[in-house]
Design an enzyme around this catalytic site. Structure first.
Site, PDB file in Angstrom:
ATOM      1  N   CYS A 159      11.529 -41.494  27.326  1.00  0.00           N
ATOM      2  CA  CYS A 159      12.760 -42.182  26.939  1.00  0.00           C
ATOM      3  C   CYS A 159      13.078 -43.304  27.933  1.00  0.00           C
ATOM      4  CB  CYS A 159      13.899 -41.182  26.787  1.00  0.00           C
ATOM      5  SG  CYS A 159      15.158 -41.799  25.666  1.00  0.00           S
ATOM      6  N   HIS A 166      11.998 -37.404  23.256  1.00  0.00           N
ATOM      7  CA  HIS A 166      12.029 -36.358  24.284  1.00  0.00           C
ATOM      8  C   HIS A 166      11.092 -35.224  23.867  1.00  0.00           C
ATOM      9  CE1 HIS A 166      15.236 -37.738  26.962  1.00  0.00           C
ATOM     10  NE2 HIS A 166      15.767 -38.278  25.883  1.00  0.00           N
ATOM     11  N   GLU A 177       9.669 -33.042  25.525  1.00  0.00           N
ATOM     12  CA  GLU A 177       9.805 -31.797  26.282  1.00  0.00           C
ATOM     13  C   GLU A 177      10.543 -30.712  25.505  1.00  0.00           C
ATOM     14  OE1 GLU A 177      11.325 -34.652  26.882  1.00  0.00           O
ATOM     15  OE2 GLU A 177      13.325 -34.426  27.752  1.00  0.00           O
TER      16      GLU A 177
HETATM   17  N1  GLN Z   1      19.646 -45.016  28.751  1.00  0.00           N
HETATM   18  C1  GLN Z   1      18.590 -45.179  27.810  1.00  0.00           C
HETATM   19  C2  GLN Z   1      19.114 -45.400  26.400  1.00  0.00           C
HETATM   20  O1  GLN Z   1      20.246 -45.126  26.120  1.00  0.00           O
HETATM   21  C3  GLN Z   1      17.643 -43.976  27.843  1.00  0.00           C
HETATM   22  C4  GLN Z   1      18.265 -42.697  27.382  1.00  0.00           C
HETATM   23  C5  GLN Z   1      17.435 -41.494  27.709  1.00  0.00           C
HETATM   24  O2  GLN Z   1      16.556 -41.545  28.552  1.00  0.00           O
HETATM   25  N2  GLN Z   1      17.728 -40.376  27.069  1.00  0.00           N
HETATM   26  O3  GLN Z   1      18.371 -45.856  25.555  1.00  0.00           O
END
Ligand code: GLN
Length: 511
Positions: free
Chosen positions: A346, A472, A474
């Site tokens: 992410c 994500h 994970e």
């Molecule tokens: N801050 C980034 C976004 O909002 C990444 C978010 C995250 O890593 N969950 O896109």
């Protein structure tokens, strides 16, 4: 599974991970307590947002109902309106294909906010019949090293408190760093009025995944099944699959060092599912993953560059806000140049894209508009900033989304598929305006949304493992079914560790 959290936040989505630990995201986009991650990993079922209820969410529905006039002019009170709402949340989970709903109430007996929840589960037994409810009370049995004794006082106190709320536990599970002796079990049984076989010793386990076996040996499963009248004769307990897993866990001992470079490194629970996913991949590879927690704010000091070079693999995890960003970008550069396997998750993928943009595509000072709203090269930006579709801006993309993987790419090979579904939680996206430029510089956009507009996976052909995903992954790893991307990272990390030839990932076909 149901987690009842007595805090007033409507969900943990707005809570600081440095304080409360990670926010666990479900397929349906629920932002939930990290315990749901444990539930999914232990029972191997995907849950949804309905499995997590907080005081805040209960009150917000009760107040919405009151405003709509659903209570027909009645005075709205904790009993029955709040307690009814709590019971409803539990009952909603009891679909036709569900045999047992396991409800965990967070917090401690005696907390002020917990009272309505205890009252609701007390009433629940009346509503559904005594034989359909089993109350399990978890207590701490402290060990006083100087005198060598274990104290039952806290257990007696909390049972007294529970009884004053109308609940007599059926089972008492005693957390302790020493085994609970039979004599002590007899004492607890007598004082707390539970049968002796219902006093369960839960000593600190060597690893988390051993706990179900210990609980079974202590007779917890059998006792609960008997209490609920579940047919053990025709459905005997079979933990053989789990026993094999624990054996693999115990045999996984080739030490492999993975660095986590993020901003909440002083609170490892902030990255709980990542840690578990790396461990799962380790079990499958006979590797014991050792973690090096590196504060992104301190990178790239001399000492950290050195430290990063000692690693076998790196994860740059998700996160929000500017703190530590430049350190993460620097870490990506180091991993890219020194050929250290790196998985960016992410925010991690976003910083990898920024690194490639600045260093390989010559887009000086490229950035995400999250950190530099006026950058000339917004390689990561809100959807609204990319397309003028104003109503998409600022809303979080949450829950499971499918991605199409480019055949022959590293990620397609790892997934062994051309479609992958992963859970998302972010606002910013790869800016497709820069896709051509970044691809010319060598970055492969190896997975996109089905309409091709959103870049979901990137990789760098020729590098042992330089893979980023906007999702994500994970959250979907299970102890006996490690996630393909974590498998890929670990495989590459072990190649680095042992200096042996890569054999899993077809790097040459992409180079
Ligand atoms: N801050 C980034 C976004 O909002 C990444 C978010 C995250 O890593 N969950 O896109």
């Amino acid at each position: 599974m149901c987690k009842l959290d007595p805090y007033i936040n409507v969900d943990p989505g707005t809570m600081n991970p440095g304080e409360h630990g990670e926010v666990f995201v479900t397929d349906d986009g629920g932002e939930t307590d990290l315990d749901l991650g444990h539930y999914e990993r232990f029972i191997d079922e995907s849950l949804n947002r309905g499995s997590n209820t907080t005081t805040g969410s209960i009150y917000s529905s009760v107040i919405a109902k009151e405003r709509r006039g659903d209570y027909l002019g009645k005075t709205v009170q904790v009993i029955p309106h709040v307690t009814d709402e709590i019971k409803d949340r539990i009952k909603r989970l009891a679909h036709d294909d569900v045999d047992v709903v396991i409800v965990e109430i967070g917090g401690t007996v005696g907390d002020i906010e917990i009272v309505p929840f205890i009252e609701a589960v007390r009433q629940f037994r009346r509503d559904v019949g005594r034989e359909n409810v089993c109350y399990i009370h978890l207590t701490l049995v402290p060990y006083l090293a100087p005198s060598g004794e274990q104290k039952t006082k806290p257990t007696q106190h909390s049972v007294t408190e529970l009884r004053s709320r109308g609940i007599q536990p059926d089972v008492i599970v005693c957390r302790s760093d020493q085994p609970i002796s039979d004599a002590l079990k007899r004492k607890i049984s007598l004082l707390c009025d539970v049968s002796i076989e219902a006093v369960i010793s839960a000593i600190d386990a060597r690893n988390l995944y051993e706990i179900p076996l210990t609980m079974f040996e202590e007779g917890l499963d059998t006792f609960v099944c008997h209490t609920l009248g579940l047919d053990l004769e025709n459905h005997p307990i079979d933990l053989s699959g789990w026993e094999e897993l624990v054996e693999r866990v115990e045999n996984a001992n080739r030490v492999t060092r993975i660095g986590i470079i993020g901003k909440y490194v002083s609170m490892p629970d902030a990255y709980l599912s990542i840690v578990e996913a790396l461990r799962h991949a380790g079990f499958a590879h006979g590797a014991k993953v050792e973690f090096d927690w590196i504060d992104a704010e301190l990178v790239p000091s001399e000492i950290d560059i050195d430290r990063i070079h000692q690693l076998d693999g790196i994860v740059i995890p998700g996160g929000f806000g500017e703190r530590g960003i430049e350190g993460m970008i620097a870490a990506s550069t180091i991993a890219r140049q020194a050929e250290i396997p790196l998985l960016g998750i992410c925010l991690g993928m976003q910083v990898m894209v920024i690194d490639v943009a600045r260093d390989l595509a010559g887009l000086d000072a490229a950035n995400s508009t999250e950190f530099a709203p006026t950058t000339s090269y917004p390689v990561i930006a809100l959807m609204a900033e990319q397309t003028d579709v104003a109503d998409l801006g600022g809303t979080m993309r949450l829950g499971a989304y499918p991605a199409m993987l480019q055949p022959g790419s590293q990620v397609a090979k790892l997934y062994g598929a051309e479609v992958a579904s992963e859970r998302h939680r972010h606002r910013y996206e790869f800016n497709s305006r820069f896709r051509g430029k970044l691809e010319e510089a060598g970055l492969l956009c190896s997975g996109t949304s089905p309409d091709g507009r959103l870049v979901e996976f990137v990789e760098l052909p020729g590098h042992p493992f330089f893979v980023g995903t906007q999702a994500h992954p994970e959250f979907k790893s299970r102890p006996d079914r490690p996630h393909p991307l974590f498998n890929g990272l670990l495989e590459a990390a072990m190649v680095r560790l042992e200096g042996r030839a890569p054999h899993l990932i077809g790097i040459d076909s992409l180079a």
